[in-house]
Design a protein around this motif. Structure first.
Motif, PDB file in Angstrom:
ATOM      1  N   ILE A   1       8.599  30.704 -27.560  1.00 22.46           N
ATOM      2  CA  ILE A   1       8.006  31.479 -26.477  1.00 22.46           C
ATOM      3  C   ILE A   1       6.552  31.824 -26.819  1.00 22.46           C
ATOM      4  N   LYS A   2       5.700  31.804 -25.805  1.00 21.11           N
ATOM      5  CA  LYS A   2       4.276  32.126 -25.900  1.00 21.11           C
ATOM      6  C   LYS A   2       3.467  31.071 -26.639  1.00 21.11           C
ATOM      7  N   ASP A   3       4.036  29.878 -26.839  1.00 23.34           N
ATOM      8  CA  ASP A   3       3.251  28.781 -27.397  1.00 23.34           C
ATOM      9  C   ASP A   3       2.297  28.239 -26.334  1.00 23.34           C
ATOM     10  N   ASP A   4       1.155  27.742 -26.760  1.00 28.15           N
ATOM     11  CA  ASP A   4       0.221  27.054 -25.867  1.00 28.15           C
ATOM     12  C   ASP A   4       0.492  25.553 -25.943  1.00 28.15           C
ATOM     13  N   LEU A   5       0.686  24.927 -24.776  1.00 28.58           N
ATOM     14  CA  LEU A   5       1.020  23.510 -24.763  1.00 28.58           C
ATOM     15  C   LEU A   5       0.141  22.758 -23.772  1.00 28.58           C
ATOM     16  N   GLU A   6       0.124  21.449 -23.916  1.00 32.44           N
ATOM     17  CA  GLU A   6      -0.597  20.546 -23.030  1.00 32.44           C
ATOM     18  C   GLU A   6       0.382  19.532 -22.457  1.00 32.44           C
ATOM     19  N   PHE A   7       0.162  19.171 -21.192  1.00 41.13           N
ATOM     20  CA  PHE A   7       1.068  18.263 -20.471  1.00 41.13           C
ATOM     21  C   PHE A   7       0.261  17.108 -19.903  1.00 41.13           C
ATOM     22  N   TYR A   8       0.833  15.864 -19.988  1.00 40.74           N
ATOM     23  CA  TYR A   8       0.155  14.663 -19.503  1.00 40.74           C
ATOM     24  C   TYR A   8       1.150  13.769 -18.760  1.00 40.74           C
ATOM     25  N   VAL A   9       0.661  13.053 -17.756  1.00 39.52           N
ATOM     26  CA  VAL A   9       1.453  12.051 -17.048  1.00 39.52           C
ATOM     27  C   VAL A   9       0.486  11.044 -16.424  1.00 39.52           C
TER      28      VAL A   9
ATOM     29  N   HIS B   1      -3.361  15.845 -16.261  1.00 38.91           N
ATOM     30  CA  HIS B   1      -3.091  16.727 -17.394  1.00 38.91           C
ATOM     31  C   HIS B   1      -3.316  18.174 -16.991  1.00 38.91           C
ATOM     32  N   THR B   2      -2.740  19.075 -17.785  1.00 36.53           N
ATOM     33  CA  THR B   2      -2.948  20.509 -17.658  1.00 36.53           C
ATOM     34  C   THR B   2      -2.467  21.173 -18.930  1.00 36.53           C
ATOM     35  N   SER B   3      -2.735  22.466 -19.052  1.00 36.25           N
ATOM     36  CA  SER B   3      -2.276  23.245 -20.207  1.00 36.25           C
ATOM     37  C   SER B   3      -1.850  24.621 -19.714  1.00 36.25           C
ATOM     38  N   PHE B   4      -0.867  25.211 -20.374  1.00 32.21           N
ATOM     39  CA  PHE B   4      -0.397  26.546 -20.022  1.00 32.21           C
ATOM     40  C   PHE B   4       0.382  27.125 -21.195  1.00 32.21           C
ATOM     41  N   LYS B   5       0.719  28.392 -21.059  1.00 32.83           N
ATOM     42  CA  LYS B   5       1.447  29.113 -22.108  1.00 32.83           C
ATOM     43  C   LYS B   5       2.926  29.159 -21.749  1.00 32.83           C
TER      44      LYS B   5
ATOM     45  N   VAL C   1       6.665  28.249 -14.285  1.00 33.00           N
ATOM     46  CA  VAL C   1       5.245  27.901 -14.281  1.00 33.00           C
ATOM     47  C   VAL C   1       5.056  26.780 -13.272  1.00 33.00           C
ATOM     48  N   LEU C   2       4.052  26.899 -12.416  1.00 27.77           N
ATOM     49  CA  LEU C   2       3.693  25.864 -11.455  1.00 27.77           C
ATOM     50  C   LEU C   2       2.193  25.643 -11.563  1.00 27.77           C
ATOM     51  N   LYS C   3       1.799  24.462 -12.037  1.00 25.65           N
ATOM     52  CA  LYS C   3       0.386  24.188 -12.290  1.00 25.65           C
ATOM     53  C   LYS C   3      -0.028  22.910 -11.562  1.00 25.65           C
ATOM     54  N   THR C   4      -1.230  22.943 -10.980  1.00 30.04           N
ATOM     55  CA  THR C   4      -1.820  21.754 -10.371  1.00 30.04           C
ATOM     56  C   THR C   4      -2.505  20.943 -11.463  1.00 30.04           C
TER      57      THR C   4
ATOM     58  N   ARG D   1       0.856  -1.181   0.000  1.00 31.87           N
ATOM     59  CA  ARG D   1       0.000   0.000   0.000  1.00 31.87           C
ATOM     60  C   ARG D   1       0.898   1.239   0.000  1.00 31.87           C
ATOM     61  N   GLY D   2       0.430   2.276  -0.672  1.00 27.50           N
ATOM     62  CA  GLY D   2       1.199   3.517  -0.709  1.00 27.50           C
ATOM     63  C   GLY D   2       2.370   3.506  -1.662  1.00 27.50           C
ATOM     64  N   HIS D   3       2.369   2.563  -2.603  1.00 26.23           N
ATOM     65  CA  HIS D   3       3.476   2.485  -3.579  1.00 26.23           C
ATOM     66  C   HIS D   3       2.972   3.041  -4.906  1.00 26.23           C
ATOM     67  N   LEU D   4       3.579   4.143  -5.349  1.00 31.40           N
ATOM     68  CA  LEU D   4       3.159   4.825  -6.565  1.00 31.40           C
ATOM     69  C   LEU D   4       4.121   4.564  -7.713  1.00 31.40           C
ATOM     70  N   LYS D   5       3.561   4.614  -8.902  1.00 23.99           N
ATOM     71  CA  LYS D   5       4.348   4.488 -10.123  1.00 23.99           C
ATOM     72  C   LYS D   5       3.870   5.546 -11.109  1.00 23.99           C
ATOM     73  N   ALA D   6       4.803   6.284 -11.680  1.00 24.78           N
ATOM     74  CA  ALA D   6       4.465   7.320 -12.659  1.00 24.78           C
ATOM     75  C   ALA D   6       5.257   7.090 -13.926  1.00 24.78           C
ATOM     76  N   GLY D   7       4.661   7.444 -15.033  1.00 27.84           N
ATOM     77  CA  GLY D   7       5.344   7.258 -16.314  1.00 27.84           C
ATOM     78  C   GLY D   7       4.548   7.884 -17.444  1.00 27.84           C
ATOM     79  N   ASN D   8       5.031   7.624 -18.643  1.00 32.63           N
ATOM     80  CA  ASN D   8       4.384   8.125 -19.860  1.00 32.63           C
ATOM     81  C   ASN D   8       4.222   9.650 -19.797  1.00 32.63           C
ATOM     82  N   LEU D   9       5.271  10.322 -19.358  1.00 28.58           N
ATOM     83  CA  LEU D   9       5.258  11.783 -19.317  1.00 28.58           C
ATOM     84  C   LEU D   9       5.383  12.306 -20.741  1.00 28.58           C
ATOM     85  N   ARG D  10       4.446  13.140 -21.150  1.00 35.13           N
ATOM     86  CA  ARG D  10       4.429  13.619 -22.529  1.00 35.13           C
ATOM     87  C   ARG D  10       3.847  15.032 -22.580  1.00 35.13           C
TER      88      ARG D  10
END
Length: 492
Positions: A368-376, A418-422, A405-408, A344-353
């Protein structure tokens, strides 16, 4: 050799002849003296015996035998991707602990763990062979051992933990300096008084009403579902042992079971001549440590905490009207061991894109000033399979020297965040960083590097609207100068 003297032999000339073409013949020429051959010794090479011919096959058989002998260890080796089916070495003071603590050991076996019981002073003890660890967890139920047997010592135990493996240390009033030194290296300090025990004149178990109040009914538990499970432990936990405290410099240690405000550590058979060094909630009865490499450690001041007798005993805390037919020991040690051994409490993260808005492929560079999307993707091990991890506090940093940039991250509750930012108006080499640390969970640290470039010369706007006043001022200045020149030259 009888006919020739050594000086004459040294003055002779030597030459080598071509060896015979027959490989079964061997010929030795000692040289020539006075134009005559000195000696010629020839013999036939012996035919290889059946044993000699079978030597390569014997070596191959030995290799396969060693490989097969190591397969059980390799198949049980711990993997962050499949944290189950693990081998645990249990070191005991006496083999009688196998029966007196059988409920705890049976619980581990029923969950798929392979326990290997040995005496702590066994001269053949070893945690690794040929550079590979033989076990994935270590349980030290040998508080009185003065020296480990074989190749095991304090340094070997610490290297075992530094390699990402788990550890349980149980002590009592007979705890040796060896066991205390292991705990100290893990950030936990036992009471220096060897005769001291935890005493509580208000929180003792009713069965110890006429005793010295060292049998405690403890209910000061950590509030963490990931460590103690979602089912609340209703009954108090029986504890009889020694106290320890957490090193102030160690931020990785947690008190899972604490002493009550009325508890203190002292010799129960002697009068107090000075205030005790450990009192109240500063006393830790059971502590856990999660290292930065996600190795987990449990340190208990009582070996009886894991015993069948305490698990089956009824319990009632002094001053409480509630009486329980069964103590909370079994549920407590079972739930903590599930957390300790990564069930219990063991996390795995991957497929960062990441990708630019409106595109499907991951770019090699952003502007600079491109709009992008982030996934994990983030998943949690449930004990049998990977389940989606659901939380609202996972963040991503777009980082260069410091986070720009710091996004939740938002989640679809299926493991995808996922999230998106400029992209900020700063060019350089940035990183997408996900660093997640939460009480009771394994820490996550992922990063991916991406360069950011400025606008090219042909990507700027031809005329910037905000610069129209400057454009107007420039043309007005030129027009005024022209008019002034005409008037000055022709108006005389």
């Amino acid at each position: 050799n009888e006919q020739l003297a050594i000086p004459q032999l040294r003055q002779s000339s030597y030459r080598h002849e071509t060896p015979p073409t027959n490989p079964s013949r061997r010929c030795l020429h000692l040289g020539y003296f006075g134009g005559k051959r000195l000696h010629k010794i020839s013999w036939s090479a012996p035919k290889p015996s059946p044993l000699t011919r079978s030597a390569p096959m014997a070596k191959l058989a030995i290799f396969f035998t060693l490989t097969l002998s190591l397969l059980p260890f390799l198949s049980h080796s711990f993997s962050p991707d499949t944290p189950t089916d693990r081998r645990i070495l249990v070191l005991l003071d006496d083999f009688s602990l196998k029966s007196s603590h059988s409920i705890f050991f049976t619980s581990l076996k029923s969950r798929g763990f392979d326990l290997d019981f040995k005496l702590a002073d066994d001269p053949k003890l070893s945690l690794q062979r040929y550079g590979q660890y033989l076990y994935d967890g270590l349980i030290l139920f040998a508080p009185s051992v003065e020296r480990f047997g074989g190749a095991l010592d304090v340094a070997a135990v610490l290297d075992f933990v530094d390699s990402g493996h788990d550890l349980i240390v149980a002590a009592d009033t007979t705890a040796s300096d060896l066991i205390k030194s292991v705990a100290t290296e893990c950030g936990v300090d036992f009471d220096e008084d060897p005769s001291a025990m935890v005493i509580d004149h208000q929180g003792y178990a009713v069965s110890d009403v006429d005793g010295d109040h060292t049998l405690i009914a403890a209910d000061e538990l950590i509030r963490s579902d990931v460590i103690l499970g979602k089912t609340k432990i209703e009954a108090p936990v029986l504890f009889k042992g020694i106290a320890h405290s957490l090193n102030a410099a160690n931020t990785l240690a947690l008190k899972v079971l604490s002493g009550s405000p009325s508890a203190y550590s002292a010799n129960p058979s002697a009068k107090l001549s000075s205030p005790p060094s450990l009192t109240g909630s500063a006393i830790s009865l059971v502590s856990v440590v999660q290292a930065r490499n996600n190795a987990r450690i449990m340190i208990s001041g009582s070996l009886d905490l894991f015993s069948n007798r305490y698990m089956k005993s009824s319990v009632q805390k002094a001053g409480s009207p509630s009486k329980y037919e069964k103590s909370g020991n079994e549920q407590f040690v079972t739930e903590v061991s599930k957390w300790l051994f990564h069930e219990r409490g063991h996390l795995k993260a991957g497929n960062l894109r990441h990708l630019k808005v409106g595109e499907t492929g991951e770019p090699a560079m952003y502007r600079i000033k491109d709009d992008l999307e982030f996934y994990v993707d983030i998943f949690e091990w449930s004990g049998n399979s990977w389940e989606p991890y659901v939380a609202d506090d996972v963040q991503v940093q777009f980082y260069m020297m410091s986070p720009y940039v710091l996004k939740t991250l938002s989640t679809d509750k299926k493991g995808l965040y996922h999230t998106s930012f400029k992209v900020p108006d700063v060019y350089g080499v940035f990183q997408f960083k996900v660093e997640y640390q939460k009480l009771g969970y394994t820490s996550l640290s992922l990063s991916k590097q991406i360069p950011v470039r400025p606008f090219r010369h042909n990507e700027y706007e031809r005329f910037i609207p905000t610069a129209f006043p400057y454009y107007g001022a420039s043309f007005t200045t030129m027009a005024g100068f022209f008019i002034f020149s005409v008037v000055y030259l022709y108006n005389k």
